[in-house]
Design a protein around this motif. Structure first.
Motif, mmCIF file in Angstrom:
data_model
loop_
_atom_site.group_PDB
_atom_site.id
_atom_site.type_symbol
_atom_site.label_atom_id
_atom_site.label_comp_id
_atom_site.label_asym_id
_atom_site.label_seq_id
_atom_site.Cartn_x
_atom_site.Cartn_y
_atom_site.Cartn_z
ATOM 1 N N LEU A 155 0.828 -1.211 0.000
ATOM 2 C CA LEU A 155 0.000 0.000 0.000
ATOM 3 C C LEU A 155 0.863 1.263 0.000
ATOM 4 O O LEU A 155 0.565 2.222 -0.721
ATOM 5 N N LEU A 156 1.925 1.266 0.806
ATOM 6 C CA LEU A 156 2.811 2.432 0.826
ATOM 7 C C LEU A 156 3.469 2.645 -0.540
ATOM 8 O O LEU A 156 3.554 3.778 -1.026
ATOM 9 N N ALA A 157 3.919 1.560 -1.159
ATOM 10 C CA ALA A 157 4.530 1.676 -2.481
ATOM 11 C C ALA A 157 3.528 2.207 -3.498
ATOM 12 O O ALA A 157 3.867 3.036 -4.351
ATOM 13 N N HIS A 158 2.286 1.747 -3.398
ATOM 14 C CA HIS A 158 1.250 2.216 -4.335
ATOM 15 C C HIS A 158 0.983 3.713 -4.170
ATOM 16 O O HIS A 158 0.946 4.456 -5.161
ATOM 17 N N PHE A 159 0.810 4.165 -2.919
ATOM 18 C CA PHE A 159 0.486 5.573 -2.682
ATOM 19 C C PHE A 159 1.661 6.482 -3.053
ATOM 20 O O PHE A 159 1.458 7.580 -3.588
ATOM 21 N N ILE A 160 2.879 6.040 -2.798
ATOM 22 C CA ILE A 160 4.042 6.850 -3.161
ATOM 23 C C ILE A 160 4.169 6.945 -4.688
ATOM 24 O O ILE A 160 4.396 8.029 -5.242
ATOM 25 N N ASN A 161 4.010 5.820 -5.354
ATOM 26 C CA ASN A 161 4.117 5.828 -6.821
ATOM 27 C C ASN A 161 2.992 6.622 -7.470
ATOM 28 O O ASN A 161 3.173 7.229 -8.530
ATOM 29 N N THR A 162 1.816 6.641 -6.821
ATOM 30 C CA THR A 162 0.653 7.309 -7.408
ATOM 31 C C THR A 162 0.639 8.803 -7.132
ATOM 32 O O THR A 162 0.346 9.615 -8.020
ATOM 33 N N ALA A 209 3.191 10.652 -5.012
ATOM 34 C CA ALA A 209 4.433 11.356 -4.700
ATOM 35 C C ALA A 209 5.379 11.447 -5.892
ATOM 36 O O ALA A 209 6.176 12.393 -5.977
ATOM 37 N N VAL A 210 5.300 10.499 -6.816
ATOM 38 C CA VAL A 210 6.197 10.499 -7.980
ATOM 39 C C VAL A 210 5.458 11.124 -9.159
ATOM 40 O O VAL A 210 4.456 10.583 -9.641
ATOM 41 N N ASP A 211 5.943 12.258 -9.610
ATOM 42 C CA ASP A 211 5.301 12.983 -10.707
ATOM 43 C C ASP A 211 5.679 12.352 -12.053
ATOM 44 O O ASP A 211 6.834 12.020 -12.298
ATOM 45 N N ASP A 212 4.668 12.204 -12.913
ATOM 46 C CA ASP A 212 4.911 11.624 -14.234
ATOM 47 C C ASP A 212 5.830 12.485 -15.088
ATOM 48 O O ASP A 212 6.488 11.976 -16.020
ATOM 49 N N SER A 213 5.874 13.783 -14.799
ATOM 50 C CA SER A 213 6.734 14.676 -15.587
ATOM 51 C C SER A 213 8.212 14.499 -15.252
ATOM 52 O O SER A 213 9.082 14.967 -15.992
ATOM 53 N N PHE A 214 8.496 13.830 -14.130
ATOM 54 C CA PHE A 214 9.885 13.593 -13.728
ATOM 55 C C PHE A 214 10.519 12.600 -14.695
ATOM 56 O O PHE A 214 9.946 11.549 -14.994
ATOM 57 N N SER A 215 11.700 12.932 -15.191
ATOM 58 C CA SER A 215 12.333 12.111 -16.230
ATOM 59 C C SER A 215 12.663 10.697 -15.754
ATOM 60 O O SER A 215 12.663 9.757 -16.543
ATOM 61 N N GLN A 216 12.928 10.535 -14.475
ATOM 62 C CA GLN A 216 13.298 9.223 -13.934
ATOM 63 C C GLN A 216 12.146 8.592 -13.148
ATOM 64 O O GLN A 216 12.375 7.776 -12.247
ATOM 65 N N ALA A 217 10.909 8.941 -13.503
ATOM 66 C CA ALA A 217 9.754 8.451 -12.758
ATOM 67 C C ALA A 217 9.655 6.925 -12.790
ATOM 68 O O ALA A 217 9.402 6.279 -11.772
ATOM 69 N N ALA A 243 12.045 4.727 -13.260
ATOM 70 C CA ALA A 243 13.138 4.128 -12.482
ATOM 71 C C ALA A 243 12.855 4.216 -10.986
ATOM 72 O O ALA A 243 13.080 3.255 -10.241
ATOM 73 N N VAL A 244 12.341 5.373 -10.557
ATOM 74 C CA VAL A 244 12.035 5.552 -9.133
ATOM 75 C C VAL A 244 10.941 4.587 -8.694
ATOM 76 O O VAL A 244 11.034 3.949 -7.643
ATOM 77 N N ARG A 245 9.899 4.460 -9.516
ATOM 78 C CA ARG A 245 8.792 3.567 -9.167
ATOM 79 C C ARG A 245 9.210 2.102 -9.102
ATOM 80 O O ARG A 245 8.666 1.328 -8.330
ATOM 81 N N SER A 246 10.183 1.744 -9.906
ATOM 82 C CA SER A 246 10.627 0.353 -9.914
ATOM 83 C C SER A 246 11.356 -0.018 -8.620
ATOM 84 O O SER A 246 11.420 -1.191 -8.253
ATOM 85 N N TYR A 247 11.898 0.978 -7.917
ATOM 86 C CA TYR A 247 12.623 0.714 -6.678
ATOM 87 C C TYR A 247 11.814 1.032 -5.425
ATOM 88 O O TYR A 247 12.256 0.752 -4.309
ATOM 89 N N THR A 248 10.637 1.616 -5.594
ATOM 90 C CA THR A 248 9.852 2.047 -4.438
ATOM 91 C C THR A 248 9.490 0.881 -3.533
ATOM 92 O O THR A 248 9.649 0.939 -2.302
#
Length: 312
Positions: free
Chosen positions: A211-218, A220-228, A230-235
């Motif tokens: 659940l924490l990984a889902h909420f952070i990826n949804t 906290a991580v902005d789609d406009s971020f170039s490394q979005a 990559a960040v989501r894959s490690y969350t």
């Protein structure tokens, strides 16, 4: 000597290497699991002895980076060397057999249950991302609980085999003799001591991590971020590390209950109080400030209030 035409016909008619069958894959997974279990066993052995509070080596005086003097308890390597000194190199693998059996059973149970769960999940299409996470986590929880039911008896045997180091007992030897002893003295319930805190800890870990990984990826991580991506894959990996720290006390209590009042010195006074339930054990550890005992292999320190001055 064969002609070029005959050779070409043999090459054309030859069948390509057959793809690995599910049986081959399962066998490879089982062997890999057994290998990893054997390699990491010394780590878990030392961890278990620290969990039960066995500290055979004296602490050493050291200083922190801020100049504060503390007593450092022995780390993994010092502890492992002590075990080798007492029992030889083979002593580092005490209690390994039940763990290998447990790993194999867990792999088989997870594989079979996962197949059934996937068949059921195909019938229920989830629309929202959150519902999908909840459904997948629920399936993981079912798989984890069934796996724990099947493997916990072997976990109890392994823990007790390792805990014998404290009192130098030889009560729990082979798996067969351990099964007979536990069943004769404690019945079926003896194979599931510490089961509840173990399952509670694993279930909390799954739900909090996913659940924490889902909420952070949804959120906290902005789609406009170039490394979005990559960040989501490690969350989820990072959340797993963080949540495992919070759920560690459940694993500690489960291991202590597996040893408590079973006839071994590690689970009897003066090494350990006799606990009436896992909640009693939790409250005792909380009162003593020991809920995270054994969570670290290195830089284990005991704060020192006053130490005599050390002259050069």
């Amino acid at each position: 000597m064969e002609s070029a035409e005959n050779l070409s016909e043999q090459v054309i008619g030859a069948e390509p290497d057959a793809a690995p069958t599910p049986v081959d894959v399962d066998t490879a997974v089982l062997l890999l699991g057994a290998g990893v279990t054997a390699i990491t066993h010394p780590l878990l052995y030392v961890k278990l002895l620290i969990q039960v509070g066995h500290e055979p080596l004296p602490p050493t005086v050291g200083t922190t980076m801020f100049g504060r003097r503390v007593l450092y308890l022995p780390g993994f390597f010092s502890y492992a060397q002590y075990i080798v000194k007492v029992d030889g190199k083979g002593g580092l693998f005490r209690g390994l057999s039940p763990r290998i059996v447990s790993s194999a059973i867990s792999t088989v149970v997870r594989s079979k249950v996962k197949q059934q769960v996937e068949l059921l999940s195909k019938r229920n299409d989830t629309r929202t991302s959150l519902r999908k996470v909840v459904q997948e986590t629920s399936h993981e929880m079912i798989i984890q609980c069934l796996s724990r039911v099947a493997t916990h008896p072997f976990h109890v045997m392994s823990v007790r085999c390792m805990a014998q180091f404290v009192g130098r007992e030889v009560t729990y030897g082979s798996m067969f003799s351990s099964i007979v002893k536990i069943f004769k003295e404690e019945g079926v319930a003896g194979f599931y001591v510490g089961f509840v805190p173990h399952v509670v800890g694993e279930v909390l870990f799954l739900w909090c991590c996913n659940l924490l990984a889902h909420f952070i990826n949804t959120y906290a991580v902005d789609d406009s971020f170039s490394q979005a991506l990559a960040v989501r894959s490690y969350t989820k990996f990072v959340m797993g590390i963080a949540v495992s720290v919070l759920t560690y006390p459940f694993m500690l209590v489960a291991d202590l209950m597996a040893v408590n009042n079973c006839g071994l010195a590690a689970g009897l006074p003066p090494h350990s109080p006799i606990f009436k339930s896992w909640l009693h054990c939790w409250n005792h550890l909380s009162h003593e400030g020991q809920l995270f005992r054994g969570s670290s292999f290195f830089f284990r320190r005991v704060p020192v209030i006053s130490l005599p001055s050390i002259e050069d």
